[in-house]
Structure formats: structure tokens, C-alpha cells
Scaffold this motif. Structure first.
Motif, PDB file in Angstrom:
ATOM      1  N   LEU A  73      -8.357  -0.530  13.638  1.00 43.87           N
ATOM      2  CA  LEU A  73      -7.788  -1.874  13.742  1.00 43.87           C
ATOM      3  C   LEU A  73      -6.969  -2.204  12.501  1.00 43.87           C
ATOM      4  N   TYR A  74      -7.503  -1.914  11.318  1.00 46.94           N
ATOM      5  CA  TYR A  74      -6.760  -2.142  10.074  1.00 46.94           C
ATOM      6  C   TYR A  74      -5.463  -1.329  10.062  1.00 46.94           C
ATOM      7  N   ARG A  75      -5.535  -0.065  10.481  1.00 49.39           N
ATOM      8  CA  ARG A  75      -4.325   0.778  10.522  1.00 49.39           C
ATOM      9  C   ARG A  75      -3.284   0.203  11.472  1.00 49.39           C
ATOM     10  N   THR A  76      -3.733  -0.215  12.650  1.00 43.77           N
ATOM     11  CA  THR A  76      -2.810  -0.758  13.651  1.00 43.77           C
ATOM     12  C   THR A  76      -2.150  -2.034  13.152  1.00 43.77           C
ATOM     13  N   LEU A  77      -2.949  -2.933  12.583  1.00 46.66           N
ATOM     14  CA  LEU A  77      -2.382  -4.184  12.061  1.00 46.66           C
ATOM     15  C   LEU A  77      -1.457  -3.915  10.872  1.00 46.66           C
ATOM     16  N   SER A  78      -1.872  -3.048   9.967  1.00 51.43           N
ATOM     17  CA  SER A  78      -1.084  -2.781   8.753  1.00 51.43           C
ATOM     18  C   SER A  78       0.265  -2.160   9.041  1.00 51.43           C
ATOM     19  N   THR A  79       0.370  -1.413  10.122  1.00 50.74           N
ATOM     20  CA  THR A  79       1.639  -0.752  10.435  1.00 50.74           C
ATOM     21  C   THR A  79       2.525  -1.578  11.363  1.00 50.74           C
ATOM     22  N   HIS A  80       2.036  -2.732  11.817  1.00 53.17           N
ATOM     23  CA  HIS A  80       2.854  -3.580  12.694  1.00 53.17           C
ATOM     24  C   HIS A  80       4.007  -4.164  11.875  1.00 53.17           C
ATOM     25  N   PRO A  81       5.216  -4.159  12.406  1.00 53.37           N
ATOM     26  CA  PRO A  81       6.387  -4.623  11.634  1.00 53.37           C
ATOM     27  C   PRO A  81       6.354  -6.119  11.261  1.00 53.37           C
TER      28      PRO A  81
END
Length: 89
Positions: A75-83
Motif C-alpha cells: 500500500l505504501y509503495r502504491t501510494l508513494s508512486t502515484h503521480p
């Protein structure tokens, strides 16, 4: 499992995730969509929003039901990479 590998979080548990991004009409719906993907029991009514002083940024607190360390990491990875996301805490 060594002491270092043991989690300090007991699963499942409610876990707040703070996300900050530029105030944009697409930002909040995108973040809520991601939260629902990782937590099928996600309750939007518990989401907290805090605009910055000048209204250029929006802070969002997502109360996620954490079920594993792997879930939180992804979840952290997905949120952190969102533009549209600037910071995830």
C-alpha cells in the motif's frame, strides 16, 4: 523469526496512513480507490481531510484495516508512486 523481524503491530488492526498531495479534483478519488483495493472493509466516512494553509495541498488520513506487513508495504509503495501523491507517512 528473530526479534528484529517481529512486527510491533498486531494484525488485524486499524492503522492510519497519512497522504499528502496537491489539491486537485482527481486526487481524493484516486487515493480512496487505492485504499479500497487494499482494504475491502475501508470506510470512507472515517477519512480525515486537512487542506494546507493556502489550499494548495490536501492532507488525507486513511484508517486502513491492516492485515499484514506485506499489505502495508505494498500500500505504501502504491501510494508513494502515484503521480498525485507528494508524501506518505
Amino acid at each position: 523469526m528473530t526479534e528484529e523481524q517481529k512486527s510491533l503491530i498486531e494484525y488485524p488492526s486499524e492503522f492510519p496512513i497519512k497522504v499528502m498531495g496537491k489539491a486537485n479534483p482527481e486526487y481524493l478519488p484516486a487515493i480512496l480507490h487505492i485504499a479500497r483495493q487494499f482494504d475491502p472493509t475501508f470506510d470512507e466516512s472515517k477519512v480525515e481531510q486537512r487542506p494546507s494553509k493556502d489550499g494548495n495541498y490536501l492532507g488525507i488520513t486513511l484508517p486502513i484495516t491492516a492485515t499484514s506487513r506485506e499489505q502495508l508495504d505494498e500500500l505504501y509503495r502504491t501510494l508513494s508512486t502515484h503521480p498525485l501523491v507528494s508524501v506518505v507517512l
